[in-house]
Design a protein around this motif. Structure first.
Motif, PDB file in Angstrom:
ATOM      1  N   LEU A 223       0.855  -1.224  -0.018  1.00 30.78           N
ATOM      2  CA  LEU A 223       0.000  -0.164  -0.018  1.00 30.78           C
ATOM      3  C   LEU A 223       1.071   1.257   0.144  1.00 30.78           C
ATOM      4  O   LEU A 223       0.495   2.307  -0.258  1.00 30.78           O
ATOM      5  CB  LEU A 223      -1.032   0.008   1.283  1.00 30.78           C
ATOM      6  N   ARG A 224       2.076   1.118   0.487  1.00 28.85           N
ATOM      7  CA  ARG A 224       3.031   2.494   0.308  1.00 28.85           C
ATOM      8  C   ARG A 224       2.997   2.602  -1.000  1.00 28.85           C
ATOM      9  O   ARG A 224       3.342   3.898  -1.424  1.00 28.85           O
ATOM     10  CB  ARG A 224       4.329   1.973   1.107  1.00 28.85           C
ATOM     11  N   GLN A 225       2.684   2.141  -2.030  1.00 29.77           N
ATOM     12  CA  GLN A 225       2.835   2.352  -3.336  1.00 29.77           C
ATOM     13  C   GLN A 225       1.808   3.067  -4.005  1.00 29.77           C
ATOM     14  O   GLN A 225       1.734   3.725  -4.994  1.00 29.77           O
ATOM     15  CB  GLN A 225       3.074   1.088  -4.423  1.00 29.77           C
TER      16      GLN A 225
ATOM     17  N   PRO B  68      -0.286   5.791  -2.080  1.00 31.14           N
ATOM     18  CA  PRO B  68      -0.295   6.523  -0.821  1.00 31.14           C
ATOM     19  C   PRO B  68      -1.620   7.325  -0.858  1.00 31.14           C
ATOM     20  O   PRO B  68      -2.133   7.569   0.185  1.00 31.14           O
ATOM     21  CB  PRO B  68       0.953   7.613  -1.049  1.00 31.14           C
ATOM     22  N   GLN B  69      -2.239   7.702  -1.948  1.00 31.60           N
ATOM     23  CA  GLN B  69      -3.385   8.458  -1.790  1.00 31.60           C
ATOM     24  C   GLN B  69      -4.687   7.864  -1.115  1.00 31.60           C
ATOM     25  O   GLN B  69      -5.465   8.341  -0.566  1.00 31.60           O
ATOM     26  CB  GLN B  69      -3.579   9.013  -3.448  1.00 31.60           C
ATOM     27  N   TYR B  70      -4.609   6.602  -1.603  1.00 29.95           N
ATOM     28  CA  TYR B  70      -5.726   5.896  -0.926  1.00 29.95           C
ATOM     29  C   TYR B  70      -5.605   5.010   0.206  1.00 29.95           C
ATOM     30  O   TYR B  70      -6.559   4.316   0.536  1.00 29.95           O
ATOM     31  CB  TYR B  70      -6.389   4.883  -2.229  1.00 29.95           C
ATOM     32  N   GLN B  71      -4.347   4.545   0.593  1.00 29.27           N
ATOM     33  CA  GLN B  71      -4.127   3.629   1.430  1.00 29.27           C
ATOM     34  C   GLN B  71      -4.837   3.632   2.781  1.00 29.27           C
ATOM     35  O   GLN B  71      -5.508   2.610   3.287  1.00 29.27           O
ATOM     36  CB  GLN B  71      -2.579   3.529   1.926  1.00 29.27           C
ATOM     37  N   GLU B  72      -5.346   4.792   3.359  1.00 32.58           N
ATOM     38  CA  GLU B  72      -6.115   4.771   4.730  1.00 32.58           C
ATOM     39  C   GLU B  72      -7.466   4.181   4.247  1.00 32.58           C
ATOM     40  O   GLU B  72      -7.938   3.366   5.027  1.00 32.58           O
ATOM     41  CB  GLU B  72      -6.230   6.121   5.138  1.00 32.58           C
ATOM     42  N   ILE B  73      -8.032   4.625   3.216  1.00 33.89           N
ATOM     43  CA  ILE B  73      -9.233   4.253   2.802  1.00 33.89           C
ATOM     44  C   ILE B  73      -9.272   2.625   2.586  1.00 33.89           C
ATOM     45  O   ILE B  73     -10.321   1.950   2.838  1.00 33.89           O
ATOM     46  CB  ILE B  73      -9.754   4.849   1.415  1.00 33.89           C
TER      47      ILE B  73
END
Lengths: 327, 402, 300
Positions: A286-288, A290-295
């Motif tokens: 998910l580090r790749q 970044p914009q959506y990782q929390e979601i």
């Protein structure tokens, strides 16, 4: 943890199907061969994953085996990291002694918290351990003279006699070994009288008492062991990391470990291990994005709870069974 | 003894991997290109500190490439998200160094996290130029490989403010609010020397960055009857304190450190213009953000990222900080000659001294000096207009080996 | 410290503590009402509070809508979001698994999603404030200075809490809610629609959180991480016994005041530690809280 640990290493469980055994063998081969064909970056991720495997085992002992809700795992982990790093600096002994010291300190604190936890359970226990975890993070950040406070603590390289560990690839065999040791330890505990007592207490305290189990003692020991394993993971962290900062020992880390255990499947050692590896990899991938990782992270948690609450492996197993019966 | 045999086996395996770890000389450089690893917080709560800083560095490298590159080589960059979290930052650095085989690193926006990479970078002899992190924990004691504080050394932040309060405002007793984190520890330590030289009495309160109710620290500081309040905090606690001071009728000067000035317009909206009647803010650039002297940088951003520029709050305040860092990297590569090696680049960095046209002071390293900038200007701000005041204020702090 | 100063500190600490405490109390109420009826501690309550604040900010500041549209719109959004989460996510979780931990983790999932969504909008980076609807001029009460906004926050919170008590204790729907909390099966037998009742409770809890957000946002500034204030609400709920509504309210005031007194008389550094210590001390010495009756222990 001292007597011939290798003897208890998991060599496939009785009753495990052939495919699973083959998968396990493949995984073992991959684990051994890893440093030969990948970069230090991949080995670093592997080292981190192995530490998280041990953290998950620790949490498994308290939640999965004894059925008590603990939300202070990052604190025990941190105690292990700081205690073993400081011991390593203070005395000139091989690093395993420092790791043992870290595990003992964390275990002792765990026993103390366990004793407090006798007075409450469920959500109250969750919140009390949560508060303890937050308070410990504050201590790490403010006890300057010991932890070097908010500047973070530099961890001196681990030494094994003349060998000084300076890279991830060097550390890897040790990390892997200690991880297997922890897995073996957890399996042994789980199959011992103590393990049976844990589960008896989890299922019904009244029945456990009727069976002559000292419920209070069992619950406290569960907490202590869980904390000691987390502290041991902290010692493993010091094998390959050179720096620890209180910021990384907060609620986020506790939640990460809890999520791994749950995604793997609550109550199963293999679930805890698998969850750590699968979710650890997801987190790194998910580090790749970044914009959506929390979601994505949040959505994974919700969807798992909605459709696969008994863990990834149970879910996959069920689907396979369904497919077979369908035919 | 089985355990000894296990230990010997493990040690053997470990020493085997030592050999594997040895790498060829200076990766990431060909006749055509130089590969650079950029990392910063591209997600999560600290995104505001680095997202546009990374973008600024990228657009500067693109500009250099358009102008023909460095000694005929183009700059290639690989970007990684470090989430401002120590474990993730180390993962990003190791990926860039070992997987992507970059020649050098340009990254780090959060001081505490970037320190975690120190030992690794030094052991592997990879040059690391920080982006906008102050990162003093990794800069001092000085190493041959890590350079940073292009925005400002955190050690110099508080001292420069005290210098200003004493020299320009004639303050004798100064209330000093910092955080209970690494930043706070560094800036307070750096301030002590300037306070002593100026004969200023410091009254200190340290608060957590997540504080919600600032009544207690403010009351305690007011009780010391200070001539000025220095807020060496992040934007949110700073705004809370300015509001509280106004509500309590405090009318002496308030000076806000550069760490708390994420957006001055937003600050005015948050605290109300009345609270800014006697208010100064510290700035490490030559002009206020968006000011005339920095216009070329902002124009460049608009041309490079038209979509982002259209979004609210973009470019983020710290955007220009990416430029001096990238300039320093390009300059070091140029100075290292047509056949640069890591050693040559590092040697060039150690004597680097140039005016970036962006920061208040010169970008200046030295034998013991790893913090590029130590100077600040001050801006009077009343909620409408920013008036940069004459004079550059520099902290006396220097690194002393302990 | 001389006595005069200590007295000023005490008065101001209590006055300011009551104001922030009233907001902690609202959030604690939102947490406790859910816990009482669903047995779930909602770890996403802070993010619901945060997201509601941003909805209001977006409508009011960026879309320039009139305030009489913004306020009800925000409350409706908060109500729907929580009710739908209960209906479509938690009901499904409860169907697949019985254990508490699964529901808790589902709420944690919601908290991540909400935080991520707000950050995606790009408004969450810089601290912002929802414009105060009441002037912030100060007045003196004793030797404590408070603003008109403070008084408005305190007053609104007290009115909202009173209205909620009335609804919960004296209306038909409130009685249904209490019945669900005590014995869901029996409640169903006497004709309570469990699903609707749960949706209503979660929705109302969302509304209370949204009101808390509207009240405190002009004061504490908004960021995507402002939901962490929920820890103070959890502390308040624990102090009050976790299943007592009046307890949650008193707990909120206690935490607000303790925070300030710790800061004033011990150390500013310890302010953030205060709620956690309060949780630990209360749980160890008096697990049922200051107001809880006897502690109910659930046996499996």
């Amino acid at each position: 943890m001292s007597s011939s640990p290798l003897a208890s290493a998991p060599e496939g469980r009785p009753g495990l199907p052939g495919a699973a055994l083959g998968g396990l063998a493949l995984a073992a081969l991959l684990a051994v061969a890893l440093p030969f064909f990948t970069t230090g970056y991949v080995v670093y991720i592997a080292n981190l994953l192995l530490v998280f495997v041990v953290l998950c085992l620790g949490l498994h002992i308290v939640i999965g085996e004894t059925g008590q809700f603990s939300m202070a795992h990052a604190a025990f982990y941190g105690i292990g990291i700081y205690a073993s790093a400081l011991a390593n600096r203070a005395v000139d002994l091989p690093y395993p002694f420092a790791m043992l010291f870290g595990a003992l300190v964390a275990g002792a604190v765990g026993l103390f918290i366990g004793a407090l936890a006798l007075r409450m359970r469920d959500i109250y226990l969750a919140l009390a351990t949560f508060a303890f975890g937050e308070a410990m993070q504050w201590v790490f950040a403010n006890w300057d003279s010991v932890t070097n406070g908010p500047n973070g603590l530099r961890i001196a390289p681990a030494r094994f006699g003349p060998l000084e560990i300076l890279s991830d690839k060097q550390a890897y065999p040790f990390v892997l070994f200690f991880c297997l040791l922890a897995i073996g330890f957890t399996v042994v505990v789980s199959r011992s009288r103590l393990g049976r007592a844990f589960r008896a207490v989890r299922e019904s305290e009244v029945a456990a008492m009727a069976m002559g189990i000292d419920v209070r003692r069992t619950r406290v020991i569960g907490f202590g062991l869980s904390a000691a394993v987390a502290g041991f993971a902290g010692g493993m962290f010091g094998l390959f990391q050179t720096f620890i900062h209180p910021d990384s020992l907060g609620f986020q880390t506790t939640i990460l470990v809890l999520t791994m255990v749950v995604v793997g499947g609550l109550g199963s050692i293999w679930g805890a291990i698998g969850g750590a590896i699968v979710f650890g990899l997801i987190s790194e991938v998910l580090r790749q994005a970044p914009q959506y990782q929390e979601i994505i992270y949040g959505a994974i948690l919700m969807l798992f709870m909605m459709y696969a609450p008994h863990g990834l492996f149970a879910f996959v197993g069920e689907r396979i069974r369904e497919a077979r019966h369908g035919r | 003894m089985r355990t000894t045999r296990v230990a010997v086996g493990l040690a053997l395996a470990a020493s085997l991997f030592t050999g594997l770890a040895a790498r060829a000389e200076d990766p990431g450089i060909t006749d055509k290109a130089i590969k650079i690893g950029i990392f910063g917080p591209l997600s999560g709560p600290n995104m505001a500190y680095g997202f546009d800083v990374v973008n600024a560095a990228k657009m500067y490298y693109d500009k250099i490439n358009k102008e023909g590159g460095i000694h005929g080589r183009k700059i290639e960059y690989v970007v990684e998200d470090d989430r401002c979290n120590a474990n993730d930052l180390v993962a990003a650095v190791k990926k860039l160094v070992e997987q992507d085989q970059v020649f050098m690193l340009n990254g780090g926006s959060c001081s505490a996290a970037v320190v975690a990479a120190k030992d690794y970078v030094v052991r592997n002899k990879v040059p690391l130029l920080m982006l906008n992190a102050s990162g003093d924990g990794a800069l001092f004691p000085p190493t041959d490989y890590i350079f940073g504080a292009y925005s400002i050394s955190q050690y110099a932040v508080g001292g420069a403010m005290i210098e200003f309060a004493a020299k320009k405002l004639g303050a004798k007793t100064v209330a000093y609010i910092n955080h209970d984190d690494a930043y706070g520890a560094w800036n307070l330590e750096g301030s002590k020397k300037d306070a002593e030289v100026n004969g200023v009495k410091l009254v200190v309160e340290s608060v957590n960055p997540n504080i919600n109710d600032v009544t207690a620290p403010f009351l305690k500081l007011r009780a010391a009857n200070p001539d000025a309040i220095l807020l060496v905090t992040y934007a949110r606690p700073a705004a809370l304190l300015i509001k509280k001071a106004h509500e309590m009728g405090f009318n002496k000067p308030i000076i806000l450190s550069v760490t708390g000035t994420a957006s001055l317009g937003q600050l005015a909206e948050n605290v109300g213009k009345d609270a800014l009647k006697n208010f100064y803010t510290q700035e490490v650039m030559i002009d206020s953000p968006g000011g005339a002297k920095l216009k070329p940088i902002y124009d460049m951003y608009k041309a490079a990222y038209p979509d982002l520029a259209a979004k609210p709050d973009h470019p983020q305040t710290y955007m220009p900080y990416g430029i001096p860092s990238a300039m320093s990297l390009v300059k070091a590569l140029q100075d290292a000659g047509p056949n640069p090696t890591r050693e040559k680049v590092l040697a060039a960095l150690k004597t680097q001294d140039f005016d970036s046209g962006v920061m208040a002071g010169r970008i200046q390293f030295g034998p013991q000096q790893r913090a590029a900038n130590r100077s600040t200007i001050f801006i009077k701000y009343d909620g409408n207009t920013m008036t940069p005041l004459p004079g550059v204020f520099t902290s006396r702090w220097t690194y002393q080996a302990k | 410290m001389d006595l005069q100063l200590a007295l000023i500190f005490l008065q101001q600490g209590i006055a300011s503590g009551l104001v922030s405490g009233s907001v902690y109390a609202l959030l604690a109420l939102a947490i406790v009402v859910i816990f009482k009826t669903s047995d779930v501690p909602n770890f996403a309550q802070g993010e619901v509070f945060m997201a509601a604040g941003y909805v209001a900010l977006y409508l009011f500041v960026f879309q320039q809508m009139p305030i009489w549209v913004v306020l009800p719109a925000t409350l409706v959004v908060a109500f729907l979001a929580m009710a739908l989460f209960r209906r479509f996510v938690l009901d499904q979780v409860a169907k697949s698994a019985k254990d508490l931990v699964y529901l808790v983790i589902a709420t944690l999932g919601l908290s991540y999603v909400l935080k991520g969504l707000v950050r995606r909008t790009g408004f969450g980076d810089t601290p912002r404030s929802f414009p105060a609807l009441v002037p912030t001029d100060s007045i003196m009460i004793g030797q404590a200075s408070v603003t008109l906004l403070d008084l408005a926050i305190f007053g609104t919170a007290v009115v909202v809490m009173a209205a909620f008590f009335w609804m919960f204790n004296y209306t038909k729907i409130g009685r249904a809610m209490r019945a669900v909390g005590m014995n869901p099966k029996a409640a169903q037998l006497v004709g309570v629609d469990l699903r609707r009742c749960h949706m209503l409770i979660w929705g109302l809890s969302g509304v209370i959180s949204a009101i808390a957000a509207l009240l405190i946002s002009p004061k504490i500034l908004m960021t995507a991480d402002m939901g962490s204030i929920v820890m103070l609400a959890f502390a308040a709920a624990i102090v009050g016994g976790f299943s007592s509504l009046p307890g949650a309210v008193v707990g909120g005031f206690v935490i607000g005041i303790v925070e300030n007194l710790v800061g004033l008389f011990i150390s500013s550094r310890a302010i953030v530690l205060a709620p956690f210590l309060a949780i630990l001390i209360v749980l160890v010495l008096r697990p049922q809280g200051l107001f809880g009756g006897k502690l109910t222990i659930k046996k499996v």
